[in-house]
Write a protein that holds these residues in place. Structure first.
Motif, short mmCIF file in Angstrom:
data_model
loop_
_atom_site.label_atom_id
_atom_site.label_comp_id
_atom_site.label_asym_id
_atom_site.label_seq_id
_atom_site.Cartn_x
_atom_site.Cartn_y
_atom_site.Cartn_z
N TYR A 116 63.98 52.20 47.64
CA TYR A 116 62.56 52.33 48.27
C TYR A 116 62.35 52.52 49.83
CZ TYR A 116 60.29 51.44 43.75
OH TYR A 116 59.81 51.87 42.30
N ARG A 117 63.11 51.80 50.29
CA ARG A 117 63.15 51.65 51.93
C ARG A 117 63.60 53.16 52.38
NH1 ARG A 117 66.67 47.40 53.43
NH2 ARG A 117 65.39 46.32 51.91
N LEU A 118 64.72 53.58 51.44
CA LEU A 118 64.91 55.06 52.05
C LEU A 118 63.77 56.07 51.77
CD1 LEU A 118 67.33 56.78 53.17
CD2 LEU A 118 68.07 56.90 50.80
N ARG A 119 63.10 55.77 50.50
CA ARG A 119 62.17 56.69 50.25
C ARG A 119 60.92 56.85 50.93
NH1 ARG A 119 62.05 55.93 43.73
NH2 ARG A 119 63.83 57.11 43.16
N GLN A 120 60.77 55.69 51.65
CA GLN A 120 59.53 55.82 52.76
C GLN A 120 59.99 56.72 53.85
OE1 GLN A 120 58.10 52.04 54.26
NE2 GLN A 120 58.77 50.98 52.29
N GLN A 121 61.24 57.31 53.93
CA GLN A 121 61.45 58.52 54.86
C GLN A 121 61.48 59.77 54.28
OE1 GLN A 121 65.29 56.94 56.61
NE2 GLN A 121 64.04 55.42 57.73
N MET A 122 61.28 59.69 52.98
CA MET A 122 60.99 60.95 52.14
C MET A 122 59.87 61.40 51.56
SD MET A 122 64.20 60.88 49.43
CE MET A 122 65.66 60.06 49.73
N GLY A 123 59.37 62.57 51.46
CA GLY A 123 58.11 62.85 50.87
C GLY A 123 58.70 64.04 49.83
N MET A 124 58.01 64.17 48.95
CA MET A 124 58.12 64.90 47.74
C MET A 124 56.76 65.70 47.15
SD MET A 124 60.52 64.58 44.67
CE MET A 124 60.93 65.87 43.14
N LEU A 125 57.08 67.00 47.03
CA LEU A 125 55.80 67.83 46.38
C LEU A 125 56.16 67.95 45.05
CD1 LEU A 125 53.23 69.05 46.93
CD2 LEU A 125 54.31 71.21 47.46
N ILE A 127 52.57 62.41 54.78
CA ILE A 127 51.74 61.10 55.55
C ILE A 127 52.71 60.31 56.30
CG2 ILE A 127 51.22 59.76 53.58
CD1 ILE A 127 48.53 60.39 56.22
N MET A 128 53.78 59.97 55.72
CA MET A 128 54.45 59.11 56.24
C MET A 128 55.69 59.59 57.40
SD MET A 128 53.97 55.99 54.70
CE MET A 128 55.45 55.00 54.35
N ASP A 129 55.18 60.80 57.73
CA ASP A 129 56.32 61.21 58.84
C ASP A 129 57.58 61.40 58.15
OD1 ASP A 129 53.99 62.23 60.02
OD2 ASP A 129 54.20 60.87 61.65
N PRO A 130 58.11 61.97 57.15
CA PRO A 130 59.29 61.83 56.52
C PRO A 130 60.23 62.54 57.22
CG PRO A 130 58.19 63.36 55.11
CD PRO A 130 57.03 62.80 55.99
N LEU A 131 61.67 62.18 57.06
CA LEU A 131 62.79 62.93 57.72
C LEU A 131 63.37 64.04 56.76
CD1 LEU A 131 64.82 59.87 59.15
CD2 LEU A 131 63.10 61.47 60.56
N LEU A 132 62.79 63.78 55.46
CA LEU A 132 63.38 64.67 54.40
C LEU A 132 62.15 64.97 53.64
CD1 LEU A 132 65.59 66.23 52.87
CD2 LEU A 132 66.05 63.97 51.52
N ILE A 133 61.91 66.47 53.18
CA ILE A 133 60.67 66.60 52.34
C ILE A 133 61.42 67.49 51.02
CG2 ILE A 133 58.37 67.46 52.20
CD1 ILE A 133 58.36 67.74 55.30
N LEU A 134 61.10 66.99 50.15
CA LEU A 134 61.72 67.89 48.87
C LEU A 134 60.52 68.36 48.12
CD1 LEU A 134 63.67 64.76 47.34
CD2 LEU A 134 64.24 66.58 49.02
N TYR A 135 60.68 69.68 47.81
CA TYR A 135 59.65 70.63 47.19
C TYR A 135 60.23 71.01 45.78
CZ TYR A 135 57.74 71.01 52.06
OH TYR A 135 57.16 70.71 52.97
#
Lengths: 265, 159, 258
Positions: A74-83, A153-161
């Motif tokens: 969950y901590r790692l996922r705060q740096q990820m975003g997913m569409l 919104i959380m300014d992620p380092l990794l975004i998954l689409y």
């Protein structure tokens, strides 16, 4: 940013991914393409840590997602975003509250600051004016953009689409495509775009992988892929009905047998 | 639905629940014993109280004027001691009697008060001595059957 | 019946063991998630509103009719023994010990339980639950816990109100319509109904029913196939399973608390 080595994943007997190697450098937009049911979405879930592979490694920001505890994940996922493919907006919250959701859940921000952060992201996707609309009042393309604002919104380092272009009109597809590139560069993030829309994806990707039969059948920059030798890659990129991927699903009997046309001897 | 409206509704809902529970406890259940809380205490000794129990009504002319608060056993006389609370406005003469009756055939038992005619009244804490205990239905039926049997054997001895 | 019936039955039973395990994990995880930092008191209030307040009108109407019917039927039976003075007791005990908790739970399963399953099922089908996971918000804390605790909280309250309205309905039939003496009606009731033995006994049942109905509803939503048909089928299953579970559990609880 993401490093996948020899990843193997099977659902029961059915092998979905069979030894995948994939590399996502910082700041890059990586396209993962392949036919439907080819394990693209599974790959995203493995990167996000919702699924675990049987063999191989998935390193995200240097951490192996298969060995993390739920709290660490969950901590790692705060740096990820997913569409998500279907935008996955919360139907009981307005567009504004949808975008604000991760912030409200993870931080205690003063309302004025929260307002600014959310409106900034909504402005970036061009929907500041639609902030108070409910998801049911948004068109498919608008919902996808709100979901995109929420993903970043959380300014992620990794975004998954996951299939960001499916079910959208050509204008919305163009908007989403350019947003993916712009947001990636503005945030200094890395993106993985899973799609089967060749034209749109190649237009924004730095590097692409084509999956087939659970393996990477071709990889390279969009231009290199277009001139790829692999017949499977060529069939996929051109969209031809016949090729290495057969048009017919394998059948146990011949067509003639099924129709009772067998010749009596 | 705004959060404030929801807060209100849930608050009303919880209050309704508490109110309903209070009404059930007081009106339906027998926590309403406070009705005779300010009443005065009388005792009565019976040789048999039957199925009389705590909170059984005490009636005068069919009207409930009190309730049984305690049933005990007097170890000296081996008689049942019934303690009652009586509504303070009802003053009973000292030659008042008490009986245990049943409401209908299957109904519950209650203490029936038969007021006397003496000018002095029973003081709080006094004991009623003129009592008639519960009728034991088994005994009554047994007696009836016995009477009938003895009557018929004397009358029809012709065969 | 074909020759494969027994092996298939065995297979079904065998398959349902791990499912029960997963459902239990959901229940315990959900109940325990009140301590999680993503559990929200406001969400819980929302669920008490959705599950409890919105079921109130249905409960009141149903209770009123149930009580009135009990009045008529009880009178019909008791008048043969000349024991109509026990009508109040009969109505109160039937409602408090049995009909109140059971009917409340069955109506709750039909109205609120089905809605819960459909809601969670469609959240799953539209990837809202997956999105929540991706935003590092535990659905057990944000979605499951408020609903479970909401149901456990709302059903006993609905049950108390059901009991009271039912008894009032029974009174309206017994006293003004059938001519039972009002004083006898209430007096008999009061001397035969106890707070701990009957009223709290019924509430304990309601609490258990609230838990099991909400649990089944949430579980069915979570395990629904993420399609429109899947959610529809899960909703039906939720109501059927919850109703059967209420009746079965009622037997066990009645035997235990008798």
């Amino acid at each position: 940013m993401v490093e996948i080595r020899g990843l193997h994943f099977a659902r029961g007997e059915h092998v979905v991914l069979d030894g995948i190697d994939l590399h996502v450098p910082r700041g890059a937009v990586i396209a993962v393409m392949g036919a439907s049911g080819g394990g693209k979405t599974t790959l995203l879930n493995l990167v996000a840590g919702s699924l675990q592979g049987q063999r191989g490694q998935v390193l995200v920001a240097g951490k192996d997602t298969t060995s993390l505890s739920r709290a660490e994940l969950y901590r790692l996922r705060q740096q990820m975003g997913m569409l998500f493919q279907h935008s996955a907006l919360f139907t009981d919250l307005s567009a504004f509250e949808n975008v604000a959701f991760p912030l409200r859940r993870h931080f205690r921000l003063p309302e004025s600051l929260l307002q600014k952060l959310v409106l900034m992201k909504l402005e970036a996707v061009g929907l500041r004016g639609a902030a108070q609309l409910m998801p049911a009042e948004l068109s498919g393309g608008m919902a996808r953009r709100v979901a995109l604002a929420r993903a970043v919104i959380m300014d992620p380092l990794l975004i998954l689409y996951d299939e960001p272009f499916t079910g959208l009109d050509p204008i919305s597809v163009g908007i989403i495509a350019s947003l993916i590139r712009r947001l990636n560069d503005a945030l200094g993030a890395s993106s993985i775009v899973v799609s089967h829309d060749v034209k749109e994806t190649f237009a924004i990707a730095d590097y692409g992988y084509i999956l087939g039969g659970g393996k990477v059948i071709a990889e390279g920059s969009p231009d290199a892929l277009r001139s790829s030798e692999s017949p499977l890659a060529q069939q996929f990129l051109r969209g031809s009905p016949e090729g290495p991927v057969p048009f017919h699903y394998p059948a146990a009997t011949t067509f003639a047998q099924d129709l009772g046309l067998q010749v009596n001897k | 639905m705004s959060q404030r409206a929801i807060d209100w509704w849930v608050g009303i809902f919880v209050l309704l629940g508490i109110a309903a529970l209070a009404v059930l406890a007081l009106r339906v259940g027998n926590l309403s014993g406070f009705a005779y809380g300010n009443g005065y205490v009388l005792h009565a000794d019976f040789n048999n109280v039957g199925s009389l129990k705590d909170r059984s009504p005490v009636k005068l002319g069919g009207v409930t004027i009190g309730e049984v608060t305690h049933i005990g056993m007097n170890p000296q006389t081996f008689r049942a001691e019934v303690t009652m609370r009586i509504e303070p406005s009802i003053k009973l003469p000292i030659d008042t009697g008490a009986s245990i009756y049943t409401q209908g055939l299957l109904g519950e038992q209650y203490v029936a008060i038969q007021p006397g005619g003496m000018p002095q009244n029973l003081k709080p804490g006094a004991t009623i001595t003129l009592t008639q205990g519960a009728v034991n239905i088994d005994q009554l039926i047994g007696q009836m059957v016995f009477d009938k049997a003895s009557g018929s054997s004397s009358g029809t001895s012709t065969h | 019946m074909n020759e494969f019936f027994i092996p298939r039955l065995g297979h079904t039973v065998w398959e349902s063991v791990p499912r029960l395990g997963a459902a239990t994990r959901l229940l315990l995880g959900g109940l325990g998630a009140v301590g999680n930092r993503h559990f929200s008191f406001r969400q819980w209030l929302r669920e008490v509103y959705g599950l409890g307040v919105l079921s109130l009108a249905l409960m009141i109407v149903a209770a009123f009719f149930t009580g009135m019917v009990l009045g008529f039927q009880g009178y019909y039976a008791l008048v043969r023994f000349g024991a109509t003075s026990a009508l109040g007791t009969l109505i109160a005990l039937s409602l408090l010990r049995e009909l109140g908790p059971v009917l409340t739970a069955l109506l709750f399963a039909g109205r609120a339980g089905s809605a819960l399953t459909a809601e969670i099922g469609s959240m799953k089908a539209t990837e809202q639950l997956a999105a929540m996971e991706m935003m590092a918000v535990n659905p057990l804390a944000w979605v499951v816990a408020p609903r479970l605790w909401g149901g456990i909280f709302a059903v006993p309250i609905l049950c108390v109100i059901f009991d009271l309205v039912g008894i009032f309905g029974g009174y309206l039939v017994s006293v003004p319509v059938l001519g039972v003496d009002g004083g006898t009606f209430w007096g008999q009731m009061q001397s035969n109904v106890t707070l701990s033995g009957d009223i709290l006994n019924g509430l304990l049942k309601a609490l258990c029913f609230g838990l099991i109905v909400t649990w089944i509803a949430v579980w069915q939503g979570f395990s629904a196939k993420p399609t429109a048909e899947g959610v529809g089928a899960a909703t039906t299953r939720s109501v059927v399973m919850a109703s059967l579970a209420v009746l079965g559990l009622d037997f066990i609880l009645t035997a235990l608390l008798f």
